[in-house]
Write an enzyme that holds these catalytic residues in place. Structure first.
Site, PDB file in Angstrom:
ATOM      1  N   ARG A  10     -10.106   0.814   8.455  1.00  0.00           N
ATOM      2  CA  ARG A  10      -9.616  -0.483   8.897  1.00  0.00           C
ATOM      3  C   ARG A  10     -10.650  -1.251   9.717  1.00  0.00           C
ATOM      4  NH1 ARG A  10      -3.755   0.272   8.720  1.00  0.00           N
ATOM      5  NH2 ARG A  10      -2.749  -1.711   9.105  1.00  0.00           N
ATOM      6  N   ARG A  49      10.675  -0.228  12.499  1.00  0.00           N
ATOM      7  CA  ARG A  49       9.295  -0.456  12.926  1.00  0.00           C
ATOM      8  C   ARG A  49       9.235  -1.640  13.892  1.00  0.00           C
ATOM      9  NH1 ARG A  49       4.856   0.121   8.166  1.00  0.00           N
ATOM     10  NH2 ARG A  49       3.742  -1.201   9.643  1.00  0.00           N
ATOM     11  N   LYS A  90       0.829  -1.218   0.000  1.00  0.00           N
ATOM     12  CA  LYS A  90       0.000   0.000   0.000  1.00  0.00           C
ATOM     13  C   LYS A  90       0.863   1.269   0.000  1.00  0.00           C
ATOM     14  CE  LYS A  90      -2.138  -1.062   3.901  1.00  0.00           C
ATOM     15  NZ  LYS A  90      -1.494  -2.355   4.253  1.00  0.00           N
ATOM     16  N   ARG A  94      -0.721  -9.096  13.216  1.00  0.00           N
ATOM     17  CA  ARG A  94      -1.192  -8.045  12.288  1.00  0.00           C
ATOM     18  C   ARG A  94      -2.057  -8.657  11.193  1.00  0.00           C
ATOM     19  NH1 ARG A  94       4.401  -5.375  10.757  1.00  0.00           N
ATOM     20  NH2 ARG A  94       3.202  -4.261   9.157  1.00  0.00           N
ATOM     21  N   ARG A 104      11.965  -6.691   5.416  1.00  0.00           N
ATOM     22  CA  ARG A 104      12.067  -5.277   5.778  1.00  0.00           C
ATOM     23  C   ARG A 104      12.493  -5.135   7.234  1.00  0.00           C
ATOM     24  NH1 ARG A 104       6.864  -1.559   5.314  1.00  0.00           N
ATOM     25  NH2 ARG A 104       6.228  -2.960   6.986  1.00  0.00           N
TER      26      ARG A 104
HETATM   27  P1  AP5 Z   1       4.699  -1.608   1.877  1.00  0.00           P
HETATM   28  O1  AP5 Z   1       4.530  -0.769   0.683  1.00  0.00           O
HETATM   29  O2  AP5 Z   1       5.300  -1.001   3.085  1.00  0.00           O
HETATM   30  O3  AP5 Z   1       3.310  -2.330   2.242  1.00  0.00           O
HETATM   31  P2  AP5 Z   1       2.151  -1.829   3.178  1.00  0.00           P
HETATM   32  O4  AP5 Z   1       0.925  -2.490   2.700  1.00  0.00           O
HETATM   33  O5  AP5 Z   1       2.168  -0.340   3.273  1.00  0.00           O
HETATM   34  O6  AP5 Z   1       2.637  -2.503   4.538  1.00  0.00           O
HETATM   35  P3  AP5 Z   1       2.626  -1.959   6.017  1.00  0.00           P
HETATM   36  O7  AP5 Z   1       3.575  -2.805   6.776  1.00  0.00           O
HETATM   37  O8  AP5 Z   1       2.817  -0.468   6.076  1.00  0.00           O
HETATM   38  O9  AP5 Z   1       1.134  -2.294   6.383  1.00  0.00           O
HETATM   39  P4  AP5 Z   1       0.320  -2.160   7.663  1.00  0.00           P
HETATM   40  O10 AP5 Z   1      -1.048  -2.086   7.159  1.00  0.00           O
HETATM   41  O11 AP5 Z   1       0.630  -3.246   8.631  1.00  0.00           O
HETATM   42  O12 AP5 Z   1       0.881  -0.851   8.373  1.00  0.00           O
HETATM   43  P5  AP5 Z   1       0.285   0.591   8.699  1.00  0.00           P
HETATM   44  O13 AP5 Z   1       1.410   1.501   8.759  1.00  0.00           O
HETATM   45  O14 AP5 Z   1      -0.877   0.899   7.844  1.00  0.00           O
HETATM   46  O15 AP5 Z   1       5.550  -2.896   1.447  1.00  0.00           O
HETATM   47  C1  AP5 Z   1       5.993  -3.816   2.402  1.00  0.00           C
HETATM   48  C2  AP5 Z   1       7.391  -4.325   2.021  1.00  0.00           C
HETATM   49  O16 AP5 Z   1       7.278  -5.102   0.826  1.00  0.00           O
HETATM   50  C3  AP5 Z   1       8.390  -3.206   1.732  1.00  0.00           C
HETATM   51  O17 AP5 Z   1       9.647  -3.590   2.181  1.00  0.00           O
HETATM   52  C4  AP5 Z   1       8.354  -3.096   0.194  1.00  0.00           C
HETATM   53  O18 AP5 Z   1       9.555  -2.633  -0.322  1.00  0.00           O
HETATM   54  C5  AP5 Z   1       8.054  -4.523  -0.218  1.00  0.00           C
HETATM   55  N1  AP5 Z   1       7.278  -4.643  -1.457  1.00  0.00           N
HETATM   56  C6  AP5 Z   1       6.212  -3.889  -1.828  1.00  0.00           C
HETATM   57  N2  AP5 Z   1       5.721  -4.293  -3.007  1.00  0.00           N
HETATM   58  C7  AP5 Z   1       6.486  -5.346  -3.400  1.00  0.00           C
HETATM   59  C8  AP5 Z   1       6.487  -6.194  -4.549  1.00  0.00           C
HETATM   60  N3  AP5 Z   1       5.597  -6.048  -5.547  1.00  0.00           N
HETATM   61  N4  AP5 Z   1       7.405  -7.176  -4.603  1.00  0.00           N
HETATM   62  C9  AP5 Z   1       8.313  -7.343  -3.599  1.00  0.00           C
HETATM   63  N5  AP5 Z   1       8.392  -6.550  -2.497  1.00  0.00           N
HETATM   64  C10 AP5 Z   1       7.474  -5.569  -2.400  1.00  0.00           C
HETATM   65  O19 AP5 Z   1      -0.291   0.365  10.179  1.00  0.00           O
HETATM   66  C11 AP5 Z   1       0.564   0.111  11.270  1.00  0.00           C
HETATM   67  C12 AP5 Z   1      -0.229   0.038  12.555  1.00  0.00           C
HETATM   68  O20 AP5 Z   1      -0.831   1.302  12.842  1.00  0.00           O
HETATM   69  C13 AP5 Z   1      -1.396  -0.959  12.575  1.00  0.00           C
HETATM   70  O21 AP5 Z   1      -0.990  -2.258  12.873  1.00  0.00           O
HETATM   71  C14 AP5 Z   1      -2.279  -0.353  13.659  1.00  0.00           C
HETATM   72  O22 AP5 Z   1      -1.769  -0.649  14.916  1.00  0.00           O
HETATM   73  C15 AP5 Z   1      -2.129   1.131  13.423  1.00  0.00           C
HETATM   74  N6  AP5 Z   1      -3.139   1.674  12.480  1.00  0.00           N
HETATM   75  C16 AP5 Z   1      -2.908   2.188  11.244  1.00  0.00           C
HETATM   76  N7  AP5 Z   1      -4.063   2.596  10.678  1.00  0.00           N
HETATM   77  C17 AP5 Z   1      -5.040   2.360  11.585  1.00  0.00           C
HETATM   78  C18 AP5 Z   1      -6.446   2.542  11.572  1.00  0.00           C
HETATM   79  N8  AP5 Z   1      -7.082   3.045  10.492  1.00  0.00           N
HETATM   80  N9  AP5 Z   1      -7.157   2.157  12.659  1.00  0.00           N
HETATM   81  C19 AP5 Z   1      -6.531   1.642  13.748  1.00  0.00           C
HETATM   82  N10 AP5 Z   1      -5.212   1.433  13.822  1.00  0.00           N
HETATM   83  C20 AP5 Z   1      -4.459   1.783  12.742  1.00  0.00           C
HETATM   84 MG    MG Z   2       2.320   1.046   4.857  1.00  0.00          MG
END
Ligand code: AP5
Ligand code: MG
Length: 191
Positions: A89, A134, A14, A146, A128
């Site tokens: 979410r 993180r 994402k 997660r 990663r």
């Molecule tokens: P990346 O692009 O970082 O993927 P992502 O989907 O953004 O992954 P996240 O780890 O950020 O997702 P998340 O939903 O757990 O975290 P968030 O910050 O939203 O890619 C991941 C890796 O893969 C990278 O190393 C990239 O280079 C690699 N990659 C990408 N595409 C690739 C490909 N095609 N091939 C190979 N490699 C690839 O949330 C974190 C925390 O915040 C949550 O757990 C929760 O506690 C809280 N939170 C956030 N939003 C809310 C909400 N709305 N409500 C409540 N709590 C929330």
């Molecule tokens: Mg992300």
């Protein structure tokens, strides 16, 4: 105004693809994970409360994140579009977002799922985690939590968008450029 919900499990790409979309189309990227990590770093009481939850891979309460999203949108009034990454979410966040956008005379254009297998998600996040600061990338147990939280609390929202005919899917596995190309093919009809 264009509003995209970029959807998918942790590690589905994402954040990476939001960066590509922003660069190409000039929309504003709203990552709730980034907002929360910034708050966590700031060391406020709220930051402390958030830290415990996100470091374990659990969701923060709806009210907290909704307040942040509302402020972010209000502070970017001249945006030509938003990419909502990591939000909504929960089902109530999805309903709340529609109401908030309606008050601003706009709406979600589409929801785009980046579909990636659990095996690949774990592999990517662990990779990663070897370099990232993180805390929620640190070990397999947290990563599994997660994914579990996503399957239970977040994945059901897809039905909400399907009912509104706003659901689209791309295969999130494969080369970054190829995934982005497939995303652009879908977005072309909306921008
Ligand atoms: P990346 O692009 O970082 O993927 P992502 O989907 O953004 O992954 P996240 O780890 O950020 O997702 P998340 O939903 O757990 O975290 P968030 O910050 O939203 O890619 C991941 C890796 O893969 C990278 O190393 C990239 O280079 C690699 N990659 C990408 N595409 C690739 C490909 N095609 N091939 C190979 N490699 C690839 O949330 C974190 C925390 O915040 C949550 O757990 C929760 O506690 C809280 N939170 C956030 N939003 C809310 C909400 N709305 N409500 C409540 N709590 C929330
Ligand atoms: Mg992300």
């Amino acid at each position: 105004m264009f509003n995209l919900v970029i959807f998918g499990a942790p590690g589905s790409g994402k954040g990476t693809q939001s960066g590509n979309i922003t660069e190409k189309y000039g929309f504003i990227h709203l990552s709730t994970g980034d907002l929360l990590r910034a708050e966590k770093k700031s060391g406020t009481a709220l930051g402390e409360q958030i830290k415990t939850l996100i470091d374990a891979g659990n969701l923060v309460p709806d009210e907290i994140i909704q307040e942040m999203v509302k402020n972010f949108v209000h502070n970017n009034k001249n945006a030509k579009g938003f990419i909502f990454d990591g939000f909504p979410r929960t089902s109530s966040q999805a309903v709340w977002l529609d109401q908030m956008l309606e008050e601003a005379n706009t709406k979600i254009s589409l929801m785009l799922l980046l579909d990636v297998s659990e095996e690949e998600l774990k592999k990517r996040i662990l990779l990663r985690g070897e370099q990232s600061s993180r805390a929620d990338d640190a070990n397999e147990k947290i990563i599994e939590n997660r994914i579990k939280v996503y399957n239970k609390q977040t994945a059901p929202i897809m039905d909400y968008y399907k009912e509104q005919n706003k659901y689209y899917r791309v295969d999130g596995k494969g080369k970054l450029d190829k995934v982005f190309e497939n995303i652009c093919t879908i977005l072309q009809a909306f921008v």
